[in-house]
Write a protein that holds these residues in place. Structure first.
Motif, PDB file in Angstrom:
ATOM      1  N   GLY A 203       0.829  -1.207   0.000  1.00 50.50           N
ATOM      2  CA  GLY A 203       0.000   0.000   0.000  1.00 50.50           C
ATOM      3  C   GLY A 203       0.857   1.247   0.000  1.00 50.50           C
ATOM      4  N   GLY A 204       0.346   2.301   0.637  1.00 46.96           N
ATOM      5  CA  GLY A 204       1.087   3.554   0.709  1.00 46.96           C
ATOM      6  C   GLY A 204       1.043   4.347  -0.577  1.00 46.96           C
ATOM      7  N   VAL A 228      -3.760  -5.563  -1.667  1.00 45.95           N
ATOM      8  CA  VAL A 228      -3.413  -4.177  -1.990  1.00 45.95           C
ATOM      9  C   VAL A 228      -4.271  -3.185  -1.202  1.00 45.95           C
ATOM     10  N   THR A 229      -3.632  -2.102  -0.807  1.00 43.76           N
ATOM     11  CA  THR A 229      -4.304  -1.029  -0.070  1.00 43.76           C
ATOM     12  C   THR A 229      -3.764   0.305  -0.574  1.00 43.76           C
ATOM     13  N   GLY A 230      -4.277   1.399  -0.009  1.00 40.89           N
ATOM     14  CA  GLY A 230      -3.750   2.727  -0.350  1.00 40.89           C
ATOM     15  C   GLY A 230      -3.859   3.054  -1.824  1.00 40.89           C
ATOM     16  N   LEU A 231      -2.905   3.841  -2.310  1.00 37.45           N
ATOM     17  CA  LEU A 231      -2.892   4.244  -3.714  1.00 37.45           C
ATOM     18  C   LEU A 231      -2.711   3.039  -4.632  1.00 37.45           C
ATOM     19  N   VAL A 232      -1.978   2.038  -4.158  1.00 32.59           N
ATOM     20  CA  VAL A 232      -1.783   0.815  -4.944  1.00 32.59           C
ATOM     21  C   VAL A 232      -3.135   0.163  -5.238  1.00 32.59           C
ATOM     22  N   GLY A 328       3.838  -0.112   3.348  1.00 37.78           N
ATOM     23  CA  GLY A 328       2.900   0.975   3.072  1.00 37.78           C
ATOM     24  C   GLY A 328       1.618   0.853   3.869  1.00 37.78           C
ATOM     25  N   PRO A 329       1.126   1.957   4.440  1.00 38.08           N
ATOM     26  CA  PRO A 329      -0.127   1.937   5.203  1.00 38.08           C
ATOM     27  C   PRO A 329      -1.335   1.725   4.305  1.00 38.08           C
ATOM     28  N   MET A 340      -8.320   2.879  10.573  1.00 38.64           N
ATOM     29  CA  MET A 340      -8.847   1.538  10.827  1.00 38.64           C
ATOM     30  C   MET A 340      -8.166   0.457   9.994  1.00 38.64           C
ATOM     31  N   GLY A 341      -8.030   0.681   8.700  1.00 36.04           N
ATOM     32  CA  GLY A 341      -7.432  -0.320   7.824  1.00 36.04           C
ATOM     33  C   GLY A 341      -6.009  -0.655   8.235  1.00 36.04           C
ATOM     34  N   THR A 342      -5.191   0.399   8.438  1.00 37.15           N
ATOM     35  CA  THR A 342      -3.797   0.203   8.832  1.00 37.15           C
ATOM     36  C   THR A 342      -3.703  -0.485  10.185  1.00 37.15           C
TER      37      THR A 342
END
Length: 407
Positions: A203-204, A228-232, A328-329, A340-342
């Protein structure tokens, strides 16, 4: 991946002058100059104390921030924090290689430690050139005549080719410090002896790096699942044909990630069952409150976190993993509404039975601030260097150390 370089155990440092490059770049209050986090200084304490105990005359090179930033400052405060943490006097001089600095180096006694000024005050440090070119820099020419050994312990900057990191390797005997040695061994061992199932959580904001990692670990079959999280995640959702809203599409384009969208489409086509993307995301409504929405109902508002249902799905996969890499957060964790997700992902990793490696940077800071530090098997000190290793890229500082060992 196999590293062959010299380490501290290979040499006798008594009566020797040792130049050590460390990375103590720390969050600094721009108004007071007070250091807000001393984590990196504590990490480097092991190498510095060991050299002092072995009778070395230790000279430290380090940087803080970069020109133009509010936290670009001297290392005077760093010397005080280092002294307190190590219970050892760390002398400081506001010079890098001028007469005062050279005289201070020459007058060092066994067991003493001297911290030179922020090496980025020297403009040549900002130039990225080959190690051979950097060995001819003024910094190297001025300092090397007074140094017996060079130690690179700055793993966090190991992917950079700057004079203080790679210039001394071809000039004086060079070796890896304890942090450099430990980071490389742990990450190398985890990648070469990976226990299955292996899960990568990417993520991140450094989406291009994360997608390079994704491509590498899927091709070499290291990863069983990529979460995958964040911008990814936004890029993957867009690549999967999901309408994420014009604002989020524009953000991806403005960040220059159009090529990553194309690459992601290919990855989704080839590894569809291994790439897991969110089924819901969190946005901010008109009243400034968090709202979780399904991915087929995303309004034209910025996405700030993964949604609750996605968190539940990810947790199930993480709990079954034997090896976990997280970089990445999951969202804008600095805002409590979108932490919450992180927090839940880190909590699940902390309570899992899998071997866990947390990349440096923001995800490491989040793990520490949320109290999960002691529950992780390894928290890397270097985000950029760690992610480069995971992406299968070589670290120029490590290559320079290996070349020095051969010579």
């Amino acid at each position: 991946m196999s590293f062959k370089f010299n380490v501290i155990d290979d040499f006798d440092f008594k009566n020797k002058t040792v130049l050590i490059r460390i990375d103590i770049n720390s969050p600094v209050d721009p108004n007071s100059g007070v250091i807000l986090d001393d984590t990196r200084m504590k990490l480097h304490g092991e190498t510095i104390k060991e050299l002092s105990e072995k009778g070395a005359k230790t000279v430290i090179l380090a940087h803080q921030s970069r020109p133009g930033k509010k936290d670009f400052t001297t290392l005077e405060q760093h010397s005080k924090v280092l002294s307190k943490n190590l219970n050892l006097e760390i002398k400081y001089i506001d010079s890098i290689f001028a007469h005062d600095a050279i005289n201070s180096i020459k007058s060092l006694k066994n067991h003493e430690v001297l911290l030179l000024e922020n090496v980025r005050f020297f403009s040549e440090e900002s130039l990225s050139r080959t190690p051979k070119e950097q060995s001819k820099s003024i910094l190297v020419k001025k300092l090397s005549p007074f140094i017996d050994f060079f130690i690179n312990d700055a793993f966090a900057a190991a992917h950079r080719s700057q004079p203080s990191l790679v210039g001394f390797n071809g000039v004086i005997p060079s070796l890896a410090g304890r942090i450099m040695e430990k980071e490389l061994k742990i990450i190398q061992n985890a990648l070469e002896n990976v226990k299955k199932p292996c899960v990568f959580i990417l993520g991140g904001m450094k989406a291009d790096d994360s997608i390079d990692v994704m491509e590498n670990v899927l091709k070499n079959e290291t990863a069983d699942f990529i979460l995958v999280t964040g911008l990814v995640a936004n890029i993957i959702l867009l690549s999967a044909g999901i309408d994420i809203g014009d604002l989020n599409v524009k953000f991806i384009k403005d960040k220059g990630h159009c090529k990553m969208v194309k690459k992601s489409k290919k990855l989704l086509k080839n590894y569809k069952n291994k790439i897991i993307y969110p089924k819901d995301v969190a946005i901010e409504d008109e009243n400034g409150e968090r709202v979780d929405v399904a991915i087929d109902k995303i309004p034209n508002r910025p996405i700030f976190d993964i949604g609750i249902e996605s968190i539940k799905d990810y947790a199930k996969i993480i709990r079954n993993a034997k090896t976990i890499f997280a970089n990445g957060p999951a969202g804008v964790f600095e805002n409590p509404k979108f932490a919450m997700g992180t927090e839940d992902i880190l909590n699940t990793i902390a309570n899992s039975n899998g071997f866990s490696i947390i990349g440096g940077g923001h995800i490491a800071a989040a793990a520490v601030s949320m109290g999960f530090e002691k529950d992780m098997d390894h928290i890397s000190s270097g985000g950029g260097a760690c992610i480069n290793l995971l992406a299968g890229k070589k670290l120029v500082s490590v290559e320079a150390l290996e070349k020095s060992a051969k010579e």
